[in-house]
Scaffold this active site. Structure first.
Site, short mmCIF file in Angstrom:
data_model
loop_
_atom_site.label_atom_id
_atom_site.label_comp_id
_atom_site.label_asym_id
_atom_site.label_seq_id
_atom_site.Cartn_x
_atom_site.Cartn_y
_atom_site.Cartn_z
N HIS A 45 2.14 4.70 -2.68
CA HIS A 45 1.43 5.59 -3.13
C HIS A 45 2.09 6.41 -4.14
O HIS A 45 2.10 7.92 -4.76
CB HIS A 45 0.92 6.69 -1.82
CG HIS A 45 -0.05 5.97 -0.64
ND1 HIS A 45 -1.35 6.62 -1.23
CD2 HIS A 45 -0.64 5.81 0.28
CE1 HIS A 45 -2.46 6.51 -0.30
NE2 HIS A 45 -1.44 5.20 0.77
N GLU B 50 -6.36 6.89 -1.77
CA GLU B 50 -6.36 5.88 -0.88
C GLU B 50 -7.08 4.33 -1.55
O GLU B 50 -6.34 3.61 -1.82
CB GLU B 50 -7.39 5.57 0.40
CG GLU B 50 -6.67 6.56 1.00
CD GLU B 50 -5.06 6.19 1.74
OE1 GLU B 50 -5.13 4.82 2.48
OE2 GLU B 50 -4.37 6.82 1.88
N HIS C 261 0.55 -1.26 -0.16
CA HIS C 261 -0.17 -0.05 -0.15
C HIS C 261 0.72 1.02 -0.02
O HIS C 261 0.51 1.90 -1.10
CB HIS C 261 -0.52 -0.03 1.67
CG HIS C 261 -2.08 1.00 1.35
ND1 HIS C 261 -3.41 1.23 1.30
CD2 HIS C 261 -1.89 2.77 1.94
CE1 HIS C 261 -3.53 2.40 0.95
NE2 HIS C 261 -3.07 3.41 1.27
N GLU C 262 1.79 0.98 0.77
CA GLU C 262 2.48 2.79 1.54
C GLU C 262 2.97 2.66 -0.57
O GLU C 262 3.62 3.86 -0.96
CB GLU C 262 4.00 2.56 2.02
CG GLU C 262 2.58 2.38 3.32
CD GLU C 262 2.17 3.94 4.22
OE1 GLU C 262 2.40 5.01 3.15
OE2 GLU C 262 0.77 4.00 4.35
#
Ligand SMILES: [Zn+2]
Length: 271
Positions: free
Chosen positions: A140, A197, A136-137
């Site tokens: 981004h 997100e 997820h990070e």
């Protein structure tokens, strides 16, 4: 009035000049500062962060963070190459560090500079949970979400970008950290938008699956995050990544698609 109009024209021109298609989303996104100029700033910030925090080395957990990070990075490279984006990661200098800090947080700066805090490990509950957070990070960063946040703010405020974002003073350092979601006790991080997100959730899920980690774990992880937000101070990561039932349901629904994507890369079993 004149000034407002001028700003609008300036913003529009900058927007047209600096739109780039994001390989992960297929969307045109705004990037006022090219990665080749942004990354050195990010790398300097990262090095500074590491000197100010206790980096954990030589432990099982530290080795795990590196292992998961390398697998996620390889997954990103494979996915990009398979989709015609060779060279997208050419300026990346991947680095994975675990810092000894009770804060429940993790982040990835532009150019692949990752930090995990020991405080998030009990919620991650093992390597697959770490992979869900890492995916997820990293997503981004790959989708340039920090870049878009900063660009939008610059246009809004009519700030001209001279093509150099070198950070020299404390104030601009803190602003940089805000836009890039770098967790530190100093800066107040801005939350990512709901759409960013959702994008990061989807990309992250695909990356973890291609890396051989079970994407079913992502929804379980965010359930634990949510459970952890009750009571005392909520985890730091939740101030930038609000967790809710629709996010958990979305991750659950996407997991089979992530497995199908991984299959294209010959990955059929997940740990
Ligand atoms: Zn996020």
């Amino acid at each position: 009035m004149k000034l407002k109009k001028g700003l609008f024209v300036f913003g529009t021109i900058m927007f047209i000049l600096s739109c780039a298609t994001n390989p992960f989303t297929g969307k045109k996104t705004m990037a006022l500062v090219p990665n080749s100029q942004l990354f050195p700033t990010a790398f300097a910030q990262y090095d500074q962060f590491l000197t100010e925090h206790k980096v954990v080395t030589g432990t099982k957990d530290a080795a795990m963070i590196t292992r998961v990070g390398q697998r996620i990075a390889v997954a990103a490279e494979r996915w990009l190459n398979a989709n015609g984006y060779q060279g997208y990661l050419k300026d990346y200098k991947w680095e994975y560090n675990l810092v000894n800090d009770e804060t429940v947080n993790a982040w990835c700066m532009p150019g692949g500079k990752i930090v995990f805090y020991t405080g998030i490990l009990p919620i991650a509950k093992g390597e697959t949970g770490v992979a869900a957070i890492m995916g997820h990070e990293v997503a981004h960063a790959l989708a340039n979400h920090g870049q878009q946040r900063m660009s939008a703010a610059y246009v809004q405020q009519g700030i001209a970008v001279a093509g150099n974002v070198a950070i020299k003073d404390e104030k601009s350092r803190n602003a940089f950290n805000q836009y890039y979601g770098v967790g530190s006790q100093v800066g107040v991080m801005l939350p990512f938008s709901r759409s960013h997100e959702t994008e990061a959730d989807k990309i992250g899920l695909y990356l973890m699956a291609i890396a051989g980690y079970n994407p079913d774990e992502a929804s379980e992880l965010w359930k634990r995050m949510k459970a952890n937000s009750g009571g005392g101070a909520p985890p730091e990561i939740l101030s930038t990544h609000p967790s809710n039932d629709s996010r958990i349901a979305n991750l659950k629904a996407l997991a089979p698609k992530a497995k199908a994507e991984a299959e294209k890369f010959g990955v059929t079993s997940f740990k």
